[in-house]
Design a protein around this motif. Structure first.
Motif, PDB file in Angstrom:
ATOM      1  N   VAL A  50       0.958  -1.278   0.107  1.00  0.00           N
ATOM      2  CA  VAL A  50       0.018  -0.018   0.028  1.00  0.00           C
ATOM      3  C   VAL A  50       0.878   1.322  -0.115  1.00  0.00           C
ATOM      4  N   LEU A  52       0.295   5.344   0.578  1.00  0.00           N
ATOM      5  CA  LEU A  52      -0.603   6.266   1.171  1.00  0.00           C
ATOM      6  C   LEU A  52       0.106   7.755   0.744  1.00  0.00           C
ATOM      7  N   THR A  73      -4.495   9.725  -0.469  1.00  0.00           N
ATOM      8  CA  THR A  73      -4.930   8.863  -1.607  1.00  0.00           C
ATOM      9  C   THR A  73      -4.397   7.545  -1.227  1.00  0.00           C
ATOM     10  N   ILE A  74      -5.105   6.526  -1.669  1.00  0.00           N
ATOM     11  CA  ILE A  74      -4.734   5.084  -1.500  1.00  0.00           C
ATOM     12  C   ILE A  74      -4.301   4.483  -2.868  1.00  0.00           C
ATOM     13  N   ASP A  75      -3.153   3.635  -2.850  1.00  0.00           N
ATOM     14  CA  ASP A  75      -2.853   2.939  -4.125  1.00  0.00           C
ATOM     15  C   ASP A  75      -2.415   1.435  -3.552  1.00  0.00           C
ATOM     16  N   LYS A  76      -3.237   0.504  -3.889  1.00  0.00           N
ATOM     17  CA  LYS A  76      -2.841  -0.898  -3.287  1.00  0.00           C
ATOM     18  C   LYS A  76      -2.601  -1.902  -4.436  1.00  0.00           C
ATOM     19  N   MET A  90      -8.835   8.372   1.470  1.00  0.00           N
ATOM     20  CA  MET A  90      -9.039   8.168   3.111  1.00  0.00           C
ATOM     21  C   MET A  90      -9.191   9.652   3.706  1.00  0.00           C
ATOM     22  N   ALA A 105     -12.619   5.111   4.556  1.00  0.00           N
ATOM     23  CA  ALA A 105     -11.893   5.162   3.291  1.00  0.00           C
ATOM     24  C   ALA A 105     -12.918   4.334   2.305  1.00  0.00           C
ATOM     25  N   GLU A 107     -12.029   2.551  -1.450  1.00  0.00           N
ATOM     26  CA  GLU A 107     -11.314   2.144  -2.486  1.00  0.00           C
ATOM     27  C   GLU A 107     -11.890   1.147  -3.528  1.00  0.00           C
TER      28      GLU A 107
END
Length: 176
Positions: A50, A52, A73-76, A90, A105, A107
């Protein structure tokens, strides 16, 4: 300066996330579909990475936005039974009381879940109440697309030695 003031509460909350994840390892049974369909109850596990990052939200500090609020921002990237990527947002809030904070959050996950391809949305709700964590991650109802249409379930996150893993209990309608 405004972004730096906001980054401190976000960073403090993110430091608490491993505690939330560690205490949120209760296994959830995925709810069965409420439709008149037969559903398969399944379990998926794996690792994920992840990233953030503070959101470039361009909020004008003169609007009076409280600096205890933050946005990331979230990038997984998921691996294992779920081979997928996700993008999300989030929102977090910290308080003057040490060990108390919260986050929500959303996603969008896109990929393959045990051979079923499509997308779905995960909703997170995390609370730290004076050091006592709780975390709920749920599939948003009717968010599944493609072969993941009808997906329902709950996910837990585990963080051990800095490595993130997921445990996903879910149901899909049986194909006919």
């Amino acid at each position: 300066m405004f972004l730096r003031r906001r980054a401190v509460p976000i960073a403090a909350f993110l430091l608490c996330l491993p505690l939330v994840a560690a205490h949120a390892q209760t296994r959830f049974s995925a709810p069965m579909s409420t439709r008149n369909e037969t559903a398969m109850s399944m379990h998926a596990t794996g690792l994920f990475e992840v990233t953030l990052a503070p959101a470039d939200d361009k909020i004008d500090p003169s609007l009076g936005i409280d600096p205890s609020l933050g946005r990331m921002t979230i990038d997984k990237h998921f691996h294992g039974d779920l081979e997928a990527t996700s993008k999300g947002e989030m929102l977090s809030a910290s308080t003057a009381t040490k060990g108390s904070a919260g986050y929500v959050a959303i996603e969008v996950v896109s990929g393959t879940l045990r051979g079923h391809t499509g997308t779905f949305v995960l909703q997170h709700t995390g609370v730290m109440n004076r050091g006592v964590p709780s975390l709920s991650i749920t599939v948003v109802p009717d968010s599944g697309t493609g072969q993941l249409t009808g997906l329902v379930g709950r996910m837990t996150i585990n963080i051990v030695d800095g490595k993130h893993s997921y445990d996903f209990n879910y149901s899909l309608p049986e194909t006919r």
